[in-house]
Design an enzyme around this catalytic site. Structure first.
Site, PDB file in Angstrom:
ATOM      1  N   PRO A 123     -26.997   1.760  30.573  1.00 27.95           N
ATOM      2  CA  PRO A 123     -26.374   2.636  31.564  1.00 27.95           C
ATOM      3  C   PRO A 123     -24.986   2.116  31.951  1.00 27.95           C
ATOM      4  CG  PRO A 123     -28.206   1.405  32.541  1.00 27.95           C
ATOM      5  CD  PRO A 123     -28.217   1.104  31.074  1.00 27.95           C
ATOM      6  N   GLY A 146     -21.710   1.352  34.239  1.00 29.44           N
ATOM      7  CA  GLY A 146     -21.425   1.086  35.653  1.00 29.44           C
ATOM      8  C   GLY A 146     -22.556   0.408  36.401  1.00 29.44           C
ATOM      9  N   GLY A 184     -23.595  -2.680  35.807  1.00 28.94           N
ATOM     10  CA  GLY A 184     -23.473  -4.143  35.758  1.00 28.94           C
ATOM     11  C   GLY A 184     -24.307  -4.744  34.649  1.00 28.94           C
ATOM     12  N   GLY A 198     -23.431  -4.739  31.384  1.00 31.65           N
ATOM     13  CA  GLY A 198     -22.627  -5.149  30.227  1.00 31.65           C
ATOM     14  C   GLY A 198     -22.210  -4.016  29.306  1.00 31.65           C
ATOM     15  N   ALA A 250     -20.216  -4.747  25.884  1.00 30.64           N
ATOM     16  CA  ALA A 250     -20.856  -4.372  24.618  1.00 30.64           C
ATOM     17  C   ALA A 250     -19.951  -3.415  23.852  1.00 30.64           C
ATOM     18  CB  ALA A 250     -22.217  -3.742  24.882  1.00 30.64           C
ATOM     19  N   ASP A 308     -19.331 -12.068  29.869  1.00 30.39           N
ATOM     20  CA  ASP A 308     -19.967 -10.854  29.330  1.00 30.39           C
ATOM     21  C   ASP A 308     -19.699 -10.689  27.834  1.00 30.39           C
ATOM     22  OD1 ASP A 308     -20.450 -10.479  32.007  1.00 30.39           O
ATOM     23  OD2 ASP A 308     -19.814  -8.389  32.061  1.00 30.39           O
TER      24      ASP A 308
HETATM   25  O1  PMV Z   1     -19.762  -6.268  36.477  1.00 31.69           O
HETATM   26  P1  PMV Z   1     -20.369  -7.069  35.416  1.00 31.69           P
HETATM   27  O2  PMV Z   1     -21.819  -6.961  35.332  1.00 31.69           O
HETATM   28  O3  PMV Z   1     -19.693  -6.915  34.111  1.00 31.69           O
HETATM   29  O4  PMV Z   1     -20.233  -8.623  35.810  1.00 31.69           O
HETATM   30  C1  PMV Z   1     -19.044  -9.251  36.005  1.00 31.69           C
HETATM   31  C2  PMV Z   1     -19.292 -10.705  36.194  1.00 31.69           C
HETATM   32  C3  PMV Z   1     -18.269 -11.352  37.087  1.00 31.69           C
HETATM   33  O5  PMV Z   1     -18.551 -12.734  37.109  1.00 31.69           O
HETATM   34  C4  PMV Z   1     -18.352 -10.803  38.491  1.00 31.69           C
HETATM   35  C5  PMV Z   1     -16.864 -11.118  36.571  1.00 31.69           C
HETATM   36  C6  PMV Z   1     -16.545 -11.855  35.291  1.00 31.69           C
HETATM   37  O6  PMV Z   1     -15.594 -11.410  34.628  1.00 31.69           O
HETATM   38  O7  PMV Z   1     -17.187 -12.858  34.964  1.00 31.69           O
END
Ligand code: PMV
Length: 304
Positions: A79, A81, A83, A85, A89, A125
């Protein structure tokens, strides 16, 4: 010519936000994937829409890097937005499909694409979406590291981590959160408040502590560290009402739970041996639950 590649989504188990400052973080690939197909074309399109810098930044920057025009189609189980990845990806699969290369090259280029699209970010990520399995990433050099990647202020070192299948349930708040503004907010708080600087350092410390129980499958110890990590994330200002509501709902069935990724909405993770109860509790509070594997395979080229 047509090329295809796929990459997994991810969750951050420990150390999100702190990793941007070079503190350690632990991330794992999940069993949901995104697949890209790219064929040579006179004009670049992304799922049928013309590629533009602002509307489709990942495709725009990946195409620039590859120095080509392509008709790109994307299909995804991750999904957007949430969080989980999806953007990393996407960057990784685009880079692998269009430029190929060694794992470390793909990870470095995909990080370049993310950085161009999102401004300030760590390579956590893109590294885990490339390598798969689980990774330990920090600003300190490690013995046996896979590769290192330089950002503007930090050089990050990435190592493989052997984490067994732990029963993790993901709960999406339903509120998409943009990572960039949250990362910038933490940067401002870090400059202004010593309590935030201390919390960031403490997150780094507890992430180090988490390596042994994670690799040994000690769920009680991992759960306690997740709870500590969540309290510190809340101090640095990235938790939210919706996150806390879902965490409250799952806590009595879990060893521990925390937000994962940028926060401000997005998703939580719960470590539990009662996944059915956790799923039910999440859905009762309006969350969307995903039960998926961790330490999943990394990016790969796909047959057409
Ligand atoms: O928003 P996401 O799930 O891609 O997570 C970002 C992770 C952070 O540590 C907040 C930002 C980063 O670039 O590491």
């Amino acid at each position: 010519m047509k090329r295809s590649a796929s990459a997994p989504g991810k969750i951050i188990l420990f150390g999100e936000h702190a990793v941007v400052f070079g503190e350690p973080s632990i991330a794992t690939a999940i069993g949901m994937r995104l697949k890209v197909e790219a064929s040579d074309a006179a004009e670049s399109t992304f799922n049928g829409v013309r590629v533009e810098r602002n509307a489709t930044p990942h495709a725009y920057h990946a195409l620039n890097l590859a120095g080509m025009n392509a008709r790109i189609t994307v299909s995804s189980e991750i999904p957007a937005g949430a969080g989980l990845g999806s953007s990393a990806a996407l960057s990784v699969a685009l880079v692998l499909a269009m430029t190929g290369g060694e794992e470390s090259e793909v990870a470095a280029r995909a990080y370049g694409v993310e950085l161009a699209a999102q401004m300030r970010a760590s390579p956590a990520d893109t590294s885990v979406c490339t390598h798969g399995h689980s990774i330990f990433i920090s600003g300190r050099q490690e013995e046996g590291e896979l590769w290192s990647v330089a950002g503007k202020e930090v050089r990050w070192h990435i190592s493989h981590l052997d984490i067994p299948q732990l029963p993790v349930v993901i709960g999406y708040t339903g509120i998409p959160a943009a990572t960039g503004p949250l990362v910038m907010k933490v940067k401002r708080h870090h400059e202004r408040y010593s309590i935030v600087r201390e919390a960031i350092a403490e997150i780094g410390q507890l992430t180090l502590e988490a390596v042994r129980p994670l690799t040994g499958g000690d769920m009680v110890a991992v759960g306690e560290l997740m709870e500590r990590n969540q309290r510190l994330l809340s101090i640095i200002g990235v938790s939210s009402h919706d996150i806390e509501k879902l965490l409250d709902a799952v806590r009595k069935y879990s060893y521990g739970a925390k937000l994962t990724g940028a926060g401000g909405g997005g998703s939580i993770i719960a470590l539990t041996d009662r996944p059915d109860k956790v799923v039910q509790a999440l859905e009762l509070r309006g969350g969307k639950a995903f039960v998926t594997s961790i330490s999943a395979p990394g990016a790969r080229r796909e047959e057409l």
